[in-house]
Design a protein around this motif. Sequence first.
Motif, PDB file in Angstrom:
ATOM      1  N   PHE A 259       4.736   3.799  -1.702  1.00  0.00           N
ATOM      2  CA  PHE A 259       3.581   3.681  -0.813  1.00  0.00           C
ATOM      3  C   PHE A 259       2.259   5.239  -1.821  1.00  0.00           C
ATOM      4  O   PHE A 259       3.395   6.405  -1.487  1.00  0.00           O
ATOM      5  CB  PHE A 259       3.491   3.598   0.755  1.00  0.00           C
ATOM      6  CG  PHE A 259       2.543   3.238   0.830  1.00  0.00           C
ATOM      7  CD1 PHE A 259       2.319   2.103   1.515  1.00  0.00           C
ATOM      8  CD2 PHE A 259       1.712   4.242   1.894  1.00  0.00           C
ATOM      9  CE1 PHE A 259       1.229   1.377   2.029  1.00  0.00           C
ATOM     10  CE2 PHE A 259       0.399   4.203   2.587  1.00  0.00           C
ATOM     11  CZ  PHE A 259       0.446   2.663   2.747  1.00  0.00           C
ATOM     12  N   ARG A 260       1.295   5.363  -2.025  1.00  0.00           N
ATOM     13  CA  ARG A 260       0.548   6.205  -2.012  1.00  0.00           C
ATOM     14  C   ARG A 260      -0.434   6.812  -0.623  1.00  0.00           C
ATOM     15  O   ARG A 260      -1.014   6.145  -0.581  1.00  0.00           O
ATOM     16  CB  ARG A 260      -0.082   6.706  -2.959  1.00  0.00           C
ATOM     17  CG  ARG A 260       0.905   6.378  -4.639  1.00  0.00           C
ATOM     18  CD  ARG A 260       0.453   6.186  -6.069  1.00  0.00           C
ATOM     19  NE  ARG A 260      -0.943   5.535  -5.788  1.00  0.00           N
ATOM     20  CZ  ARG A 260      -0.385   3.970  -5.976  1.00  0.00           C
ATOM     21  NH1 ARG A 260       0.422   3.620  -6.341  1.00  0.00           N
ATOM     22  NH2 ARG A 260      -2.309   3.297  -6.178  1.00  0.00           N
ATOM     23  N   ILE A 261      -0.426   7.857  -0.417  1.00  0.00           N
ATOM     24  CA  ILE A 261      -0.796   8.437   0.567  1.00  0.00           C
ATOM     25  C   ILE A 261      -1.658   9.549  -0.149  1.00  0.00           C
ATOM     26  O   ILE A 261      -1.615  10.780  -0.573  1.00  0.00           O
ATOM     27  CB  ILE A 261      -0.045   8.936   2.431  1.00  0.00           C
ATOM     28  CG1 ILE A 261       0.186   8.145   2.397  1.00  0.00           C
ATOM     29  CG2 ILE A 261      -1.298   9.378   2.937  1.00  0.00           C
ATOM     30  CD1 ILE A 261       1.580   8.560   3.707  1.00  0.00           C
ATOM     31  N   ALA A 262      -3.124   9.561   0.195  1.00  0.00           N
ATOM     32  CA  ALA A 262      -3.808  10.621  -0.274  1.00  0.00           C
ATOM     33  C   ALA A 262      -4.801  11.617   1.124  1.00  0.00           C
ATOM     34  O   ALA A 262      -4.993  11.000   2.012  1.00  0.00           O
ATOM     35  CB  ALA A 262      -5.270  10.133  -0.954  1.00  0.00           C
ATOM     36  N   PRO A 290      -4.839   5.185  -4.628  1.00  0.00           N
ATOM     37  CA  PRO A 290      -3.795   5.393  -3.002  1.00  0.00           C
ATOM     38  C   PRO A 290      -3.773   4.287  -3.067  1.00  0.00           C
ATOM     39  O   PRO A 290      -4.781   3.444  -2.880  1.00  0.00           O
ATOM     40  CB  PRO A 290      -4.920   6.438  -2.327  1.00  0.00           C
ATOM     41  CG  PRO A 290      -6.247   6.423  -2.183  1.00  0.00           C
ATOM     42  CD  PRO A 290      -6.740   5.723  -4.184  1.00  0.00           C
ATOM     43  N   ASP A 291      -3.024   4.353  -1.350  1.00  0.00           N
ATOM     44  CA  ASP A 291      -2.776   2.887  -0.655  1.00  0.00           C
ATOM     45  C   ASP A 291      -3.196   3.108   0.461  1.00  0.00           C
ATOM     46  O   ASP A 291      -3.622   1.768   1.101  1.00  0.00           O
ATOM     47  CB  ASP A 291      -1.140   3.017  -0.265  1.00  0.00           C
ATOM     48  CG  ASP A 291      -0.558   2.422  -1.990  1.00  0.00           C
ATOM     49  OD1 ASP A 291      -1.152   1.027  -2.042  1.00  0.00           O
ATOM     50  OD2 ASP A 291      -0.155   2.837  -2.199  1.00  0.00           O
ATOM     51  N   LEU A 292      -3.549   5.052   0.959  1.00  0.00           N
ATOM     52  CA  LEU A 292      -4.096   4.928   2.104  1.00  0.00           C
ATOM     53  C   LEU A 292      -4.422   6.213   2.022  1.00  0.00           C
ATOM     54  O   LEU A 292      -4.330   6.822   1.018  1.00  0.00           O
ATOM     55  CB  LEU A 292      -2.987   4.732   3.435  1.00  0.00           C
ATOM     56  CG  LEU A 292      -3.154   5.791   4.455  1.00  0.00           C
ATOM     57  CD1 LEU A 292      -2.217   4.939   5.285  1.00  0.00           C
ATOM     58  CD2 LEU A 292      -3.318   6.855   4.694  1.00  0.00           C
ATOM     59  N   ALA A 319      -8.529   2.519   0.026  1.00  0.00           N
ATOM     60  CA  ALA A 319      -7.786   2.545  -0.394  1.00  0.00           C
ATOM     61  C   ALA A 319      -7.456   1.131   0.135  1.00  0.00           C
ATOM     62  O   ALA A 319      -8.265   0.562   0.901  1.00  0.00           O
ATOM     63  CB  ALA A 319      -7.781   3.474   0.405  1.00  0.00           C
ATOM     64  N   ARG A 320      -6.789   0.494  -0.241  1.00  0.00           N
ATOM     65  CA  ARG A 320      -5.862  -0.550   0.743  1.00  0.00           C
ATOM     66  C   ARG A 320      -5.539  -0.892   2.196  1.00  0.00           C
ATOM     67  O   ARG A 320      -6.196  -1.534   2.632  1.00  0.00           O
ATOM     68  CB  ARG A 320      -4.416  -1.381  -0.629  1.00  0.00           C
ATOM     69  CG  ARG A 320      -4.202  -2.813   0.090  1.00  0.00           C
ATOM     70  CD  ARG A 320      -3.057  -2.962  -1.361  1.00  0.00           C
ATOM     71  NE  ARG A 320      -2.239  -1.498  -1.533  1.00  0.00           N
ATOM     72  CZ  ARG A 320      -0.550  -2.143  -1.173  1.00  0.00           C
ATOM     73  NH1 ARG A 320      -0.157  -3.224  -1.250  1.00  0.00           N
ATOM     74  NH2 ARG A 320      -0.171  -1.199  -1.646  1.00  0.00           N
TER      75      ARG A 320
END
Length: 480
Positions: A259-262, A290-292, A319-320
């Motif tokens: 899971f990617r957080i920017a 990013p996911d978030l 972001a998703r």
Amino acid sequence: MVVVFVLVALAVLAVLALGHWYVWRRLVRDTTRGPGPARRAGTAVFVAGPLLMVSALAAERSGAPFWLQRALAWPGFLWMALALYLLLAVAAGEVLRPVLHRTLARRAARRTALTGTASTTAPAPLARTAAAAPATPATAPPTGGLARPGRKPGADPASAAEAPESPAPDAHPAPVDTAPAPAAVGAHADPAPDARVTAASPAQPAPTRRLFVSRVVGGTAAAAAAATVGQGTYGVLRGPRVKRVTVALGKLPRAAHGFRIAVVSDIHLGPILGRDFTQRVVDTVNATQPDLIAVVGDLVDGSVKDLGPAAAPLARLRARHGAYFVTGNHEYFSGAEQWVAEVRTLGLHPLENARSELPYFDLAGVNDLQGESEGQGPDFDRALAGRDPARACVLLAHQPVQIHESVRHGVDLQLSGHTHGGQLWPGNLVAAAANPTVAGLDRYGDTQLYVTRGAGAWGPPTRVGAPSDVTVIELAATRA
């Protein structure tokens, strides 16, 4: 309290004045021969620079008209960075200055020694006179004037008395202990031999040598400072670079692995960094897919009225699981309530001492410590009360010093900014004294803390030794 504030302000002004005087002395006074256009121009720069710097700070904090803030910001804040590195470079030059002086003095001494042995061993006045005014028939000494070895005892004493005591042209001169009287030098002697000897004497360093050393050291210092500030400013204006960090969380389910957080912090939109800069940040973030997205404070330095258009590109963040926002200390200098409402209209989700339960972990956010001045400080109990302790928790908090509360409340990962990584070296040393972590990933008990250096810059649009970044945190699951 007011008295203490005034005393601190006066002390700061005194330090600024002393530092500027020292740099002016080395770069302007010591590199000019005396009063003149060059010295007046340099002095004008060292008077206008600090005045513009103080005016830029005062205009920003007092909410002066935005056009005035923009007019003062570029020269005032750039001078702030340039003055720092001029001071550091000039101070470093103090080490080089005596070395250069000694080197030049040794070379001058060697040249003097070589010149003296190559010409004559007679005193310098006589040697210079002979070189400057060769003998004429009227003053040339008779060939038989000096006694030679083997002279007969009965030689005419009168002729010996009338002959001048100077060697024949083809003879080697004997060492002379005392300089001849001026009359013995002749009518063609240098009219001021003593002045010429004094000016060239190695015992007294020539003023031109000191001036040369000052110009070399001062010019090198000025060039190094200008190059440093220029490179650091270019690094900010081109936009942040992406940094990727993997963080393992024991409570994270396998489904959330990767899971990617920017993480974006400290954009500092204001009179220098505007809409174009915001768009560069947005493009950089979106390119990471990013996911978030987590915007962890210090978005702006100014009011919604002045900076609303500059912040508008944030509406394009994608972001998703959405984009979230928490306040930084500069939001409370700029009208935090207005900005919380503004970012909501741009599609960001403010977390004001609140929590959002995402599919794989809890995402919480607390207000900045500066909010305490307005009764809106951080409230960890409110943000984290009632959550399931078996779920991983990621907390957004602008300042790293809030990590101690995060540890007490069982947070797994805190994401922060605020420090800028020091922004201007050696500012990292100051930042390290005030923050538990200046930049990067650290662990405090069972809680991990990641501090980004931020995407923008406060004050000077310049970074040295602390490049701006947008960090992509990739979460890793460790349980089976």
